[in-house]
Design a protein around this motif. Structure first.
Motif, PDB file in Angstrom:
ATOM      1  N   ARG A   2       0.840  -1.194   0.000  1.00  0.00           N
ATOM      2  CA  ARG A   2       0.000   0.000   0.000  1.00  0.00           C
ATOM      3  C   ARG A   2       0.884   1.256   0.000  1.00  0.00           C
ATOM      4  O   ARG A   2       1.883   1.298   0.704  1.00  0.00           O
ATOM      5  CB  ARG A   2      -0.847  -0.045   1.266  1.00  0.00           C
ATOM      6  CG  ARG A   2      -2.006   0.914   1.232  1.00  0.00           C
ATOM      7  CD  ARG A   2      -2.904   0.656   2.424  1.00  0.00           C
ATOM      8  NE  ARG A   2      -3.718   1.825   2.650  1.00  0.00           N
ATOM      9  CZ  ARG A   2      -4.042   2.279   3.840  1.00  0.00           C
ATOM     10  NH1 ARG A   2      -3.607   1.665   4.921  1.00  0.00           N
ATOM     11  NH2 ARG A   2      -4.803   3.350   3.964  1.00  0.00           N
ATOM     12  N   ASN A   4       2.334   4.817   0.829  1.00  0.00           N
ATOM     13  CA  ASN A   4       2.437   5.503   2.106  1.00  0.00           C
ATOM     14  C   ASN A   4       2.129   6.987   1.842  1.00  0.00           C
ATOM     15  O   ASN A   4       2.897   7.678   1.193  1.00  0.00           O
ATOM     16  CB  ASN A   4       3.871   5.230   2.552  1.00  0.00           C
ATOM     17  CG  ASN A   4       4.366   6.087   3.648  1.00  0.00           C
ATOM     18  OD1 ASN A   4       3.969   7.226   3.802  1.00  0.00           O
ATOM     19  ND2 ASN A   4       5.265   5.536   4.407  1.00  0.00           N
ATOM     20  N   ILE A   5       0.970   7.454   2.311  1.00  0.00           N
ATOM     21  CA  ILE A   5       0.491   8.810   1.967  1.00  0.00           C
ATOM     22  C   ILE A   5       0.398   9.682   3.218  1.00  0.00           C
ATOM     23  O   ILE A   5      -0.317   9.340   4.162  1.00  0.00           O
ATOM     24  CB  ILE A   5      -0.891   8.742   1.264  1.00  0.00           C
ATOM     25  CG1 ILE A   5      -0.793   7.828   0.030  1.00  0.00           C
ATOM     26  CG2 ILE A   5      -1.375  10.137   0.885  1.00  0.00           C
ATOM     27  CD1 ILE A   5      -2.079   7.708  -0.765  1.00  0.00           C
ATOM     28  N   ILE A  22       3.926  11.090  -1.051  1.00  0.00           N
ATOM     29  CA  ILE A  22       3.581   9.680  -1.291  1.00  0.00           C
ATOM     30  C   ILE A  22       4.871   8.882  -1.450  1.00  0.00           C
ATOM     31  O   ILE A  22       5.707   9.199  -2.306  1.00  0.00           O
ATOM     32  CB  ILE A  22       2.675   9.515  -2.535  1.00  0.00           C
ATOM     33  CG1 ILE A  22       1.407  10.384  -2.366  1.00  0.00           C
ATOM     34  CG2 ILE A  22       2.313   8.035  -2.742  1.00  0.00           C
ATOM     35  CD1 ILE A  22       0.348  10.211  -3.438  1.00  0.00           C
ATOM     36  N   ILE A  69      -5.530  12.703  -4.597  1.00  0.00           N
ATOM     37  CA  ILE A  69      -5.897  11.645  -3.643  1.00  0.00           C
ATOM     38  C   ILE A  69      -7.197  12.031  -2.937  1.00  0.00           C
ATOM     39  O   ILE A  69      -7.676  13.156  -3.110  1.00  0.00           O
ATOM     40  CB  ILE A  69      -4.782  11.433  -2.581  1.00  0.00           C
ATOM     41  CG1 ILE A  69      -4.488  12.750  -1.816  1.00  0.00           C
ATOM     42  CG2 ILE A  69      -3.511  10.901  -3.210  1.00  0.00           C
ATOM     43  CD1 ILE A  69      -3.945  12.554  -0.439  1.00  0.00           C
ATOM     44  N   ALA A  70      -7.720  11.120  -2.137  1.00  0.00           N
ATOM     45  CA  ALA A  70      -8.891  11.438  -1.311  1.00  0.00           C
ATOM     46  C   ALA A  70      -8.420  11.616   0.122  1.00  0.00           C
ATOM     47  O   ALA A  70      -7.383  11.058   0.510  1.00  0.00           O
ATOM     48  CB  ALA A  70      -9.904  10.308  -1.396  1.00  0.00           C
ATOM     49  N   LYS A  71      -9.193  12.381   0.890  1.00  0.00           N
ATOM     50  CA  LYS A  71      -8.816  12.639   2.283  1.00  0.00           C
ATOM     51  C   LYS A  71      -8.615  11.329   3.046  1.00  0.00           C
ATOM     52  O   LYS A  71      -7.704  11.200   3.862  1.00  0.00           O
ATOM     53  CB  LYS A  71      -9.936  13.476   2.930  1.00  0.00           C
ATOM     54  CG  LYS A  71      -9.525  14.231   4.151  1.00  0.00           C
ATOM     55  CD  LYS A  71     -10.669  15.056   4.690  1.00  0.00           C
ATOM     56  CE  LYS A  71     -11.775  14.142   5.171  1.00  0.00           C
ATOM     57  NZ  LYS A  71     -12.964  14.791   5.647  1.00  0.00           N
ATOM     58  N   ASN A  72      -9.449  10.342   2.729  1.00  0.00           N
ATOM     59  CA  ASN A  72      -9.386   9.060   3.449  1.00  0.00           C
ATOM     60  C   ASN A  72      -8.135   8.247   3.133  1.00  0.00           C
ATOM     61  O   ASN A  72      -7.832   7.278   3.830  1.00  0.00           O
ATOM     62  CB  ASN A  72     -10.604   8.184   3.102  1.00  0.00           C
ATOM     63  CG  ASN A  72     -11.866   8.812   3.613  1.00  0.00           C
ATOM     64  OD1 ASN A  72     -11.813   9.671   4.492  1.00  0.00           O
ATOM     65  ND2 ASN A  72     -13.004   8.401   3.060  1.00  0.00           N
ATOM     66  N   ASP A  73      -7.411   8.620   2.060  1.00  0.00           N
ATOM     67  CA  ASP A  73      -6.180   7.879   1.711  1.00  0.00           C
ATOM     68  C   ASP A  73      -5.026   8.233   2.646  1.00  0.00           C
ATOM     69  O   ASP A  73      -4.014   7.537   2.689  1.00  0.00           O
ATOM     70  CB  ASP A  73      -5.717   8.237   0.283  1.00  0.00           C
ATOM     71  CG  ASP A  73      -6.722   7.818  -0.761  1.00  0.00           C
ATOM     72  OD1 ASP A  73      -7.438   6.829  -0.517  1.00  0.00           O
ATOM     73  OD2 ASP A  73      -6.792   8.487  -1.815  1.00  0.00           O
ATOM     74  N   ILE A  74      -5.143   9.351   3.348  1.00  0.00           N
ATOM     75  CA  ILE A  74      -4.018   9.859   4.148  1.00  0.00           C
ATOM     76  C   ILE A  74      -3.800   8.974   5.379  1.00  0.00           C
ATOM     77  O   ILE A  74      -4.740   8.678   6.115  1.00  0.00           O
ATOM     78  CB  ILE A  74      -4.271  11.340   4.547  1.00  0.00           C
ATOM     79  CG1 ILE A  74      -4.340  12.194   3.279  1.00  0.00           C
ATOM     80  CG2 ILE A  74      -3.190  11.850   5.505  1.00  0.00           C
ATOM     81  CD1 ILE A  74      -4.839  13.601   3.491  1.00  0.00           C
ATOM     82  N   GLN A  75      -2.522   8.554   5.576  1.00  0.00           N
ATOM     83  CA  GLN A  75      -2.238   7.606   6.665  1.00  0.00           C
ATOM     84  C   GLN A  75      -1.611   8.222   7.906  1.00  0.00           C
ATOM     85  O   GLN A  75      -1.490   7.577   8.931  1.00  0.00           O
ATOM     86  CB  GLN A  75      -1.319   6.508   6.142  1.00  0.00           C
ATOM     87  CG  GLN A  75      -2.050   5.556   5.219  1.00  0.00           C
ATOM     88  CD  GLN A  75      -1.103   4.937   4.241  1.00  0.00           C
ATOM     89  OE1 GLN A  75       0.025   4.646   4.576  1.00  0.00           O
ATOM     90  NE2 GLN A  75      -1.551   4.748   3.026  1.00  0.00           N
ATOM     91  N   ASN A 103      -9.710  11.449  11.592  1.00  0.00           N
ATOM     92  CA  ASN A 103      -9.479  10.379  10.619  1.00  0.00           C
ATOM     93  C   ASN A 103      -8.836   9.146  11.239  1.00  0.00           C
ATOM     94  O   ASN A 103      -8.520   8.190  10.536  1.00  0.00           O
ATOM     95  CB  ASN A 103      -8.619  10.902   9.457  1.00  0.00           C
ATOM     96  CG  ASN A 103      -9.360  11.940   8.649  1.00  0.00           C
ATOM     97  OD1 ASN A 103     -10.247  11.616   7.864  1.00  0.00           O
ATOM     98  ND2 ASN A 103      -9.034  13.204   8.878  1.00  0.00           N
TER      99      ASN A 103
END
Ligand code: KG4
Ligand code: ZN
Length: 334
Positions: A2, A4-5, A22, A69-75, A103
Motif C-alpha cells: 500500500r 504511504n500517503i 507519497i 488523492i482522497a482525504k481518506n487515503d491519508i495515513q 481520521n
C-alpha cells in the motif's frame, strides 16, 4: 504494498503551507504567503496567526486536490511543532491534531529547523551522512552536523541576529520592504561590493551579526549627512556590499567547520539559502576544497510544508508518532 500517503502542515511564521508526500516523494506543496506584513516592515504575530486561520483549510484542500488523492487515503499527518511564533504554530498544530483525531491516523511532530535540512531529501541526489548543513533563515543561523535523519548536532550558531535578520534589518535601514533579503539579492546583481563593514572576530564556530548591523547603521548615517540622496544613488553598491559581508561571514565559518570535522559533504538550507551569492560562493568553495555541495531548489529554501512532509516520512518509517497532548514549542531545540 500500500502506498504511504502523508499530509504535512507548516505554519511556524507567516507562510501557511500544506503538502502531500507519497512514498517519500512530494506530490503537492501549496503555500499561501501573507503579504499583509509588508505594511508593517516585519511579521506581526497576531496578524500572522489570524491569517493562518483563514488560509489553513483552503491550502490543505488544494494540496489534497493537486496530489489527486482522497482525504481518506491519508495515513498520517506531520506538523511543525516549533520553533516559531506561538500563535502561528497553534493554528497548524490544532488543525493537524483535529485532522488526525477525526481520521483516526497518527500525528507526527516535526522540528522546523531539522525540516529545512531534510528538505535535501525531497529530490535526488541526496547528501550522504554525515554531512554539514549551514541552516540560515529569518530566525536561525546554525551549522549542523547531520548524522542521520533523526540525529543532528548544532556545532555553531548565532549569538545575536540571524543571517536573514541581518538582511532584513539592513534593508529596513535603507527603506526597503520586508522581507528585504530577496530585494537586496536582486539589487546587488547590479552593484559592486565597494563598501566594507565590520567583520566579527569570534574564535569558535559561532556567528555574530550585531557588529555588522551597527557598522551599516553608522555608515549610512554618516554618508546621508554628506549627501541626503546617498541611499537612492548608491543602493545597488550598498546592497552588494551588505550581501558580500553577510555571505563572507557565513562562508568563513562553514569552511572552518569543514576543516575541523573533516567532512566534505556540505549543504545549505533555509530562506537565506535562496541567496544567489551564497549559492555561487558555496559552489566556488566546493570546487576549491573538493566538497560535494547540496543547494536546495528555490521552492524548498523558504518555508514550505514539503520539507515537513519529508521529515514526517522518515519518522513514519520508524513509527515515531506524537500524542494528542503535545503543545507548540516556540523555542524547540533539536
Ligand atoms: O526560512 P524562512 O523562509 O523563514 C524562517 O523560518 O525564518 O527564511 C526567511 C528569511 C528572511 O529573512 C528573508 O529575507 C530571507 O530568508 N531570504 C533571503 C533571500 N530569500 C529569502 N535572504 C537573502 N537572499 C535571498 N534571496
Ligand atoms: Zn524556516
Amino acid at each position: 504494498m500500500r502506498a504511504n500517503i502523508l499530509l504535512a502542515i507548516e505554519s511556524s511564521c507567516d507562510d501557511s503551507s500544506a503538502s502531500i508526500i507519497i512514498n517519500g516523494e512530494v506530490k503537492s506543496n501549496v503555500t499561501a504567503t501573507q503579504e499583509v506584513h509588508k505594511e508593517y516592515g516585519g511579521v506581526v504575530p497576531e496578524v500572522a496567526s489570524r491569517s493562518h486561520e483563514v488560509n489553513i483549510i483552503p491550502v490543505v484542500a488544494k494540496a489534497i486536490s493537486i496530489a489527486g488523492i482522497a482525504k481518506n487515503d491519508i495515513q498520517a499527518v506531520g506538523v511543525t511543532r516549533g520553533p516559531g511564533l506561538l500563535g502561528s504554530l497553534i493554528v497548524g498544530l490544532s488543525f493537524a491534531k483535529g485532522f488526525a483525531l477525526a481520521n483516526d491516523i497518527p500525528l507526527i511532530e516535526v522540528n522546523h529547523m531539522q525540516a529545512h535540512i531534510l528538505a535535501h531529501f525531497a529530490e535526488k541526489p541526496f547528501p550522504e551522512f554525515p554531512f554539514l548543513c549551514l541552516t540560515v533563515s529569518g530566525g536561525h543561523t546554525q551549522i549542523v552536523l547531520v548524522k542521520d535523519y533523526h540525529e543532528m548536532e548544532v556545532i555553531g550558531q548565532t549569538l545575536d541576529d540571524a543571517a536573514g535578520e541581518a538582511f532584513d534589518k539592513s534593508g529596513k535601514m535603507m527603506g526597503l520592504d520586508y522581507p528585504a533579503g530577496p530585494i537586496i539579492d536582486k539589487l546587488a546583481k547590479e552593484g559592486k561590493a565597494i563598501y566594507e563593514f565590520g567583520i566579527p572576530k569570534i574564535e569558535n564556530l559561532d556567528f555574530s551579526f550585531s557588529g555588522l548591523k551597527t557598522s551599516i547603521r553608522y555608515f549610512l548615517r554618516d554618508r546621508i549627512k554628506e549627501n541626503p540622496d546617498f541611499i537612492e544613488q548608491e543602493k545597488e553598491n550598498i546592497c552588494c556590499s551588505i550581501q558580500t559581508s553577510i555571505v563572507n561571514i557565513l562562508m568563513a565559518k562553514l569552511k572552518r567547520a569543514a576543516k575541523e570535522t573533516g567532512i566534505s559533504e556540505i549543504a545549505i538550507a533555509g530562506g537565506v539559502s535562496a541567496n544567489s551569492f551564497l549559492r555561487t560562493e558555496l559552489e566556488r568553495c566546493g570546487l576549491k576544497h573538493g566538497w560535494t555541495t547540496y543547494i536546495p531548489k528555490f521552492e524548498y529554501c523558504t518555508d514550505n510544508a514539503a520539507m515537513i512532509g519529508i521529515s514526517a516520512y522518515y519518522k513514519f518509517l520508524v513509527k515515531d508518532f506524537a500524542n494528542q497532548e503535545i503543545t507548540p514549542a516556540a523555542r524547540l531545540k533539536f
